[in-house]
Design a protein around this motif. Structure first.
Motif, PDB file in Angstrom:
ATOM      1  N   TRP A 249      -1.252  -1.824  -1.757  1.00 25.87           N
ATOM      2  CA  TRP A 249      -0.606  -0.891  -0.824  1.00 25.87           C
ATOM      3  C   TRP A 249       0.871  -1.304  -0.523  1.00 25.87           C
ATOM      4  O   TRP A 249       1.655  -0.463   0.217  1.00 25.87           O
TER       5      TRP A 249
ATOM      6  N   SER B 238      -5.769   6.195   4.069  1.00 24.24           N
ATOM      7  CA  SER B 238      -4.755   7.203   4.446  1.00 24.24           C
ATOM      8  C   SER B 238      -3.903   7.742   2.934  1.00 24.24           C
ATOM      9  O   SER B 238      -3.882   8.959   2.975  1.00 24.24           O
TER      10      SER B 238
ATOM     11  N   GLY C 144      -4.077  -5.797   7.383  1.00 18.05           N
ATOM     12  CA  GLY C 144      -3.571  -4.427   6.566  1.00 18.05           C
ATOM     13  C   GLY C 144      -4.365  -3.373   7.309  1.00 18.05           C
ATOM     14  O   GLY C 144      -5.088  -3.665   8.448  1.00 18.05           O
ATOM     15  N   PRO C 145      -4.494  -2.300   6.703  1.00 19.85           N
ATOM     16  CA  PRO C 145      -5.459  -1.156   7.091  1.00 19.85           C
ATOM     17  C   PRO C 145      -6.787  -1.607   7.390  1.00 19.85           C
ATOM     18  O   PRO C 145      -7.349  -2.448   6.875  1.00 19.85           O
TER      19      PRO C 145
ATOM     20  N   PRO D 194      -5.071   2.087   1.057  1.00 19.01           N
ATOM     21  CA  PRO D 194      -5.575   2.228   2.399  1.00 19.01           C
ATOM     22  C   PRO D 194      -6.153   3.825   2.427  1.00 19.01           C
ATOM     23  O   PRO D 194      -5.554   4.395   1.463  1.00 19.01           O
TER      24      PRO D 194
ATOM     25  N   SER E 150      -9.372  -0.128   6.784  1.00 20.08           N
ATOM     26  CA  SER E 150     -10.203   0.380   5.643  1.00 20.08           C
ATOM     27  C   SER E 150      -9.603   0.434   4.389  1.00 20.08           C
ATOM     28  O   SER E 150      -8.561   1.120   4.289  1.00 20.08           O
ATOM     29  N   VAL E 151     -10.022  -0.314   3.349  1.00 20.83           N
ATOM     30  CA  VAL E 151      -9.065  -0.403   2.079  1.00 20.83           C
ATOM     31  C   VAL E 151     -10.194   0.313   0.985  1.00 20.83           C
ATOM     32  O   VAL E 151     -11.519  -0.079   1.043  1.00 20.83           O
TER      33      VAL E 151
END
Ligand code: 3EB
Length: 347
Positions: A346, A15, A58-59, A13, A61-62
């Protein structure tokens, strides 16, 4: 992960990418941001592809991060940004179709952008001494649209084949693994891995070689192999191209996304069977040993596709799901994979 020697893949991710220390980036070959991400977290000097395929689970943006397991050297050649080690080179280029010079011959902007991008890539590879294109990822908007009487995917195929020919490369047999998907927006985007030593192309006995597709799929054949294997890398590596519900040359299971997903896995298993025969002993190439990216045409099909994928792979395998248009209108899903290298996701 810092102990890994050789190529590795991580789906991260945004982050977590933001938290990585400056020295972590030294071994990064390149990054593809999938989805909506802000590119600001990737240091300049790291080749970056922005791919507007929304992330479905999921997030939002990967980051698909390719690492070399050793320090890399960075460079720029024309519009291609790259990083390399002794044995391999990762690069990325994006060309805006709207900014292509006007053409008097009526060749479409997409064909010209594709041709120009590949020619710059081949130029770099010849000059830098990594002549063998190993894996190519292609993304551009409106892949199924018909413009001036021809499908955009066909225009892309023409541009790619033009460039392989002009670059003195074969358009059959020894060709790279690849995928070509419709993005939501953005320029024609190509990222790739090339090698000093030629990899081995692998075909699927259940499918006609894509470079021998009959004319109904376009006047110029696609230039890719079903998989490509590099046995001599520190970690012997296999790339399985985008794989869909095609047997022979025909689409199977029109309108049935679950049956298409299952058929795609039968194709992947067939390709892996061929790869295992060609690969050195000790490289793990069962379906559960690979990392996957799944392209889903309709976001609403995610749950059905994911259930089917889990039946085939279980829960412990890295899988990223993104929304993208597949190159034939009747294909609802496409699955790509890679293995042999280290990997991490992740979860
Ligand atoms: C197929 O098998 C589905 O044009 O590079 C898969 C992988 C597909 C790569 C490409 C297209 C490409 O024909 C589509």
């Amino acid at each position: 992960m810092s102990l890994v020697r050789g190529l590795s893949l991580a789906y991260m991710p945004m982050s977590s990418v933001r938290e990585c220390a400056p020295q972590w980036w030294d071994e990064v070959l390149g990054v593809a941001i999938l989805g909506e991400g802000d590119a600001g977290c990737v240091p300049s000097g790291v080749p970056l592809a922005r791919v507007a395929t929304p992330v479905l689970a999921g997030p939002r943006s990967v980051c698909e991060v390719w690492r070399a397991g050793r320090p890399t050297r960075a460079g720029v050649h024309g519009r291609v940004r790259y990083r390399c080690t002794e044995s391999m080179l990762f690069g990325a280029i994006a060309l805006d179709e709207g900014e292509m010079p006007v053409d008097a011959d009526g060749v479409s902007a997409l064909q010209r952008a594709t041709r120009a991008a590949y020619r710059e890539v081949f130029d770099l590879l010849d000059e830098a001494g990594y002549p063998a294109l190993f894996r190519a990822w292609n993304y551009f908007p409106a892949i199924n649209a018909v413009i001036d009487g021809s499908e955009r995917y066909w225009q892309f195929n023409a541009g790619r084949q033009d460039a392989f020919g002009a670059g003195g490369r074969s358009t059959i047999g020894s060709v790279p693994a690849a995928c070509a998907l419709g993005s939501a927006s953005g320029p024609f985007t190509l990222y790739f891995i090339a090698l000093r030593d030629a990899p081995q192309a692998i075909e699927n006995p259940r499918q006609v070689c894509a470079y021998h597709y009959p004319r109904q799929y376009g006047p110029r054949s696609p230039t890719f192999a079903r998989a490509s294997l590099a046995p001599s890398l520190t970690s012997p590596t296999l790339f399985v191209s985008g794989t869909a519900s095609i047997v022979g040359h025909e689409t199977l299971h029109r309108g049935d996304v679950v049956a298409q997903t299952a058929e795609s896995f039968r194709n992947i298993e067939a390709v892996l069977g061929e790869a295992r025969r060609a690969a050195p002993a000790g490289i793990a190439l069962a379906p559960g040993d690979l990392a996957y990216k799944v392209y889903v045409r309709h976001a609403g099909d995610l749950d059905a596709v994911r259930r089917c994928v889990r039946e085939h792979l279980g829960d412990a395998v890295p899988v990223v799901y993104v929304q993208a248009d597949v190159c034939r209108e009747d294909l609802l899903v496409e699955v790509e994979a890679s293995g042999g290298h280290a990997m991490e996701d992740w979860r």
